[in-house]
Design a protein around this motif. Structure first.
Motif, mmCIF file in Angstrom:
data_model
loop_
_atom_site.group_PDB
_atom_site.id
_atom_site.type_symbol
_atom_site.label_atom_id
_atom_site.label_comp_id
_atom_site.label_asym_id
_atom_site.label_seq_id
_atom_site.Cartn_x
_atom_site.Cartn_y
_atom_site.Cartn_z
ATOM 1 N N ILE B 148 4.851 1.525 8.187
ATOM 2 C CA ILE B 148 3.371 1.094 8.195
ATOM 3 C C ILE B 148 3.132 0.282 6.916
ATOM 4 C CG2 ILE B 148 1.028 2.084 7.814
ATOM 5 C CD1 ILE B 148 1.871 4.381 9.882
ATOM 6 N N MET B 149 3.563 0.583 5.800
ATOM 7 C CA MET B 149 3.166 -0.070 4.494
ATOM 8 C C MET B 149 3.880 -1.318 4.646
ATOM 9 S SD MET B 149 2.849 3.028 1.606
ATOM 10 C CE MET B 149 4.285 4.041 2.126
ATOM 11 N N GLU B 150 5.223 -1.370 5.044
ATOM 12 C CA GLU B 150 5.906 -2.823 5.247
ATOM 13 C C GLU B 150 4.913 -3.643 6.143
ATOM 14 O OE1 GLU B 150 8.749 -3.963 4.446
ATOM 15 O OE2 GLU B 150 8.560 -5.631 5.748
ATOM 16 N N LYS B 151 4.193 -3.259 7.203
ATOM 17 C CA LYS B 151 3.482 -4.137 8.044
ATOM 18 C C LYS B 151 2.259 -4.302 7.431
ATOM 19 C CE LYS B 151 5.894 -4.412 12.046
ATOM 20 N NZ LYS B 151 7.119 -3.483 11.796
ATOM 21 N N VAL B 152 1.763 -3.373 6.697
ATOM 22 C CA VAL B 152 0.245 -3.701 6.062
ATOM 23 C C VAL B 152 0.563 -4.629 4.769
ATOM 24 C CG1 VAL B 152 -1.377 -2.677 4.663
ATOM 25 C CG2 VAL B 152 -0.817 -1.571 6.804
ATOM 26 N N SER B 153 1.482 -4.384 4.062
ATOM 27 C CA SER B 153 1.649 -5.306 2.994
ATOM 28 C C SER B 153 2.102 -6.877 3.171
ATOM 29 C CB SER B 153 2.542 -4.708 2.023
ATOM 30 O OG SER B 153 4.037 -4.572 2.419
ATOM 31 N N THR B 154 2.820 -7.055 4.571
ATOM 32 C CA THR B 154 3.421 -8.329 4.802
ATOM 33 C C THR B 154 2.135 -8.922 5.661
ATOM 34 O OG1 THR B 154 4.603 -7.583 6.461
ATOM 35 C CG2 THR B 154 5.749 -7.750 4.257
ATOM 36 N N LYS B 155 1.362 -8.461 6.340
ATOM 37 C CA LYS B 155 0.309 -9.376 6.939
ATOM 38 C C LYS B 155 -0.702 -9.974 6.189
ATOM 39 C CE LYS B 155 0.632 -7.880 11.244
ATOM 40 N NZ LYS B 155 0.630 -9.024 12.365
ATOM 41 N N GLY B 156 -0.468 -11.150 6.406
ATOM 42 C CA GLY B 156 -1.694 -12.086 5.580
ATOM 43 C C GLY B 156 -2.972 -12.099 5.828
ATOM 44 N N ASP B 157 -3.281 -11.092 6.663
ATOM 45 C CA ASP B 157 -4.613 -11.308 7.535
ATOM 46 C C ASP B 157 -5.358 -10.078 7.307
ATOM 47 O OD1 ASP B 157 -5.266 -11.531 11.096
ATOM 48 O OD2 ASP B 157 -6.376 -11.817 9.307
ATOM 49 N N SER B 158 -6.486 -10.199 6.557
ATOM 50 C CA SER B 158 -7.344 -9.027 6.194
ATOM 51 C C SER B 158 -8.179 -8.772 7.439
ATOM 52 C CB SER B 158 -8.460 -9.668 5.204
ATOM 53 O OG SER B 158 -9.154 -10.531 5.614
ATOM 54 N N THR B 159 -7.930 -9.243 8.538
ATOM 55 C CA THR B 159 -8.694 -8.771 9.680
ATOM 56 C C THR B 159 -7.881 -7.575 10.426
ATOM 57 O OG1 THR B 159 -7.833 -10.365 11.301
ATOM 58 C CG2 THR B 159 -9.781 -10.982 10.172
ATOM 59 N N ILE B 160 -6.952 -7.200 10.063
ATOM 60 C CA ILE B 160 -5.908 -6.166 10.537
ATOM 61 C C ILE B 160 -6.732 -4.768 10.539
ATOM 62 C CG2 ILE B 160 -4.389 -5.663 8.669
ATOM 63 C CD1 ILE B 160 -3.173 -6.056 12.288
ATOM 64 N N ILE B 161 -7.372 -4.655 9.274
ATOM 65 C CA ILE B 161 -7.894 -3.334 9.184
ATOM 66 C C ILE B 161 -9.059 -2.873 10.048
ATOM 67 C CG2 ILE B 161 -9.142 -1.881 7.183
ATOM 68 C CD1 ILE B 161 -6.181 -2.282 6.838
ATOM 69 N N PRO B 162 -9.806 -3.874 10.289
ATOM 70 C CA PRO B 162 -10.830 -3.444 11.424
ATOM 71 C C PRO B 162 -10.258 -3.125 12.613
ATOM 72 C CG PRO B 162 -11.605 -5.307 10.229
ATOM 73 C CD PRO B 162 -10.302 -5.186 9.793
ATOM 74 N N LYS B 163 -9.110 -3.647 13.014
ATOM 75 C CA LYS B 163 -8.279 -3.321 14.326
ATOM 76 C C LYS B 163 -7.922 -1.941 14.120
ATOM 77 C CE LYS B 163 -7.389 -8.242 15.347
ATOM 78 N NZ LYS B 163 -6.223 -9.177 15.266
ATOM 79 N N ILE B 164 -7.303 -1.495 12.958
ATOM 80 C CA ILE B 164 -6.838 -0.349 12.897
ATOM 81 C C ILE B 164 -7.875 0.684 12.906
ATOM 82 C CG2 ILE B 164 -5.844 1.339 11.010
ATOM 83 C CD1 ILE B 164 -3.839 -0.929 10.211
ATOM 84 N N LEU B 165 -8.928 0.439 12.205
ATOM 85 C CA LEU B 165 -10.056 1.607 12.295
ATOM 86 C C LEU B 165 -10.656 1.613 13.724
ATOM 87 C CD1 LEU B 165 -12.177 0.424 9.147
ATOM 88 C CD2 LEU B 165 -10.797 2.523 9.574
#
Lengths: 169, 169
Positions: B148-165
């Motif tokens: 999870i931390m690997e994926k989060v830290s390499t995603k260059g896209d801040s829109t990922i978090i709303p999707k997780i939420l």
DNA sequence: TTGTATTTTCAGTAATTAATGAAAATTAAG
DNA sequence: CTTAATTTTCATTAATTACTGAAAATACAA
């Protein structure tokens, strides 16, 4: 010492050494590691002997682990000593760690920021407005992390993680 | 001291106090906090004066913050002193923290476990099989967090978090 | 090249955290 | 109720981490 005992000891020792990276002390990490792989619940005396630690040290760290929720006291019929066992369900461990991270890290940080944000709100200077803006932005990040950990730790469903991973991929 | 300065000082002090909960020392947290709200890049001397710390202490912690990626050195034309500024984009901070958590926590833990798992694989006793099983289970949890931390830290896209939420709700 | 500014290093000190071990407190058995 | 088992507490010590300040090393301007 058998190969099995050697592996166990190495695991417990190295796990203990990592403890200080996680913000807990070495002994607490070692006790937790030992209980995690113990087939049976153990007494303070068992742990003292296995880990070569004092009774006071064992007591202090067992109590701390109980407060984290990572271990629990077990009543053994006919025994006067307290027995302890670790929570072994990895999903539950995950939730406990998330919850405690929230409690010890993100919640206090957010409280500090919120206090400073509300105090800076009424400052009219450009510098004050900039401070307010930056603190607000920082608090958004902390609140977000707080929110994620809240959600993860209260979900009683271990299928949530595959869903998160799916979003991440 | 103005109200603005008081707020700033309180924020920096309290942030510093929280640092030890996060596994970093108080001074490092205070330097970071100070740079986060500074409109301009600052020198070692600036920080020494603002935080009342020694040059050696400032140097050590600035270097550590640079290694984390949370601050960077800035070249100022015509100046011989090193200037430092913090990364201020909260999404980037989020990624840095996730990456460093991975590097300092979950990766080393997984390495310990994998070593012990492979060593326990050939043990035939019931106890050995049980150890192997428990370590494997624990490593699944750690690898999951790692992933999870690997994926989060390499995603260059801040829109990922709303999707997780969205998944969490 | 020299002199000075600046940064880094490190021996020693200070501060904080962790641990011991014995006494105090609590609990349970007879 | 008494006695012994067990747990908790805490004064003190030990260990670890953090910090200082001065010297060493490095970098830059003249």
């Amino acid at each position: 010492m058998t190969e099995l005992e050697q592996i166990k000891q190495d695991y417990v020792t190295q796990w203990g050494a990592l403890g200080s990276q996680w913000g807990i002390n070495r002994t607490m990490a070692m006790i937790h590691a030992h209980l995690l792989v113990s087939p049976t619940a153990l007494t303070t005396d068992d742990l003292m002997e296995a880990l070569s630690i004092s009774r006071g040290n064992a007591n202090t760290n067992l109590r701390e682990l109980v407060s984290w929720g990572l271990i629990r006291s077990v009543v053994m019929r006919g025994e006067r000593k307290d027995y302890y066992e670790a929570e072994k369900d990895v999903w539950k461990i995950f939730c406990i760690v998330a919850r405690e991270r929230k409690r010890r890290e993100t919640e206090p940080a957010s409280m500090v920021l919120q206090d400073c944000i509300s105090r800076s709100k009424s400052i009219k200077s450009a510098e004050g407005k900039e401070l307010h803006k930056q603190l607000t932005s920082l608090n958004e990040f902390v609140s977000l992390a707080n929110n994620i950990m809240e959600k993860v730790s209260t979900k009683g469903d271990s299928t949530i993680i595959p869903k998160i991973l799916k979003v991440l991929n």
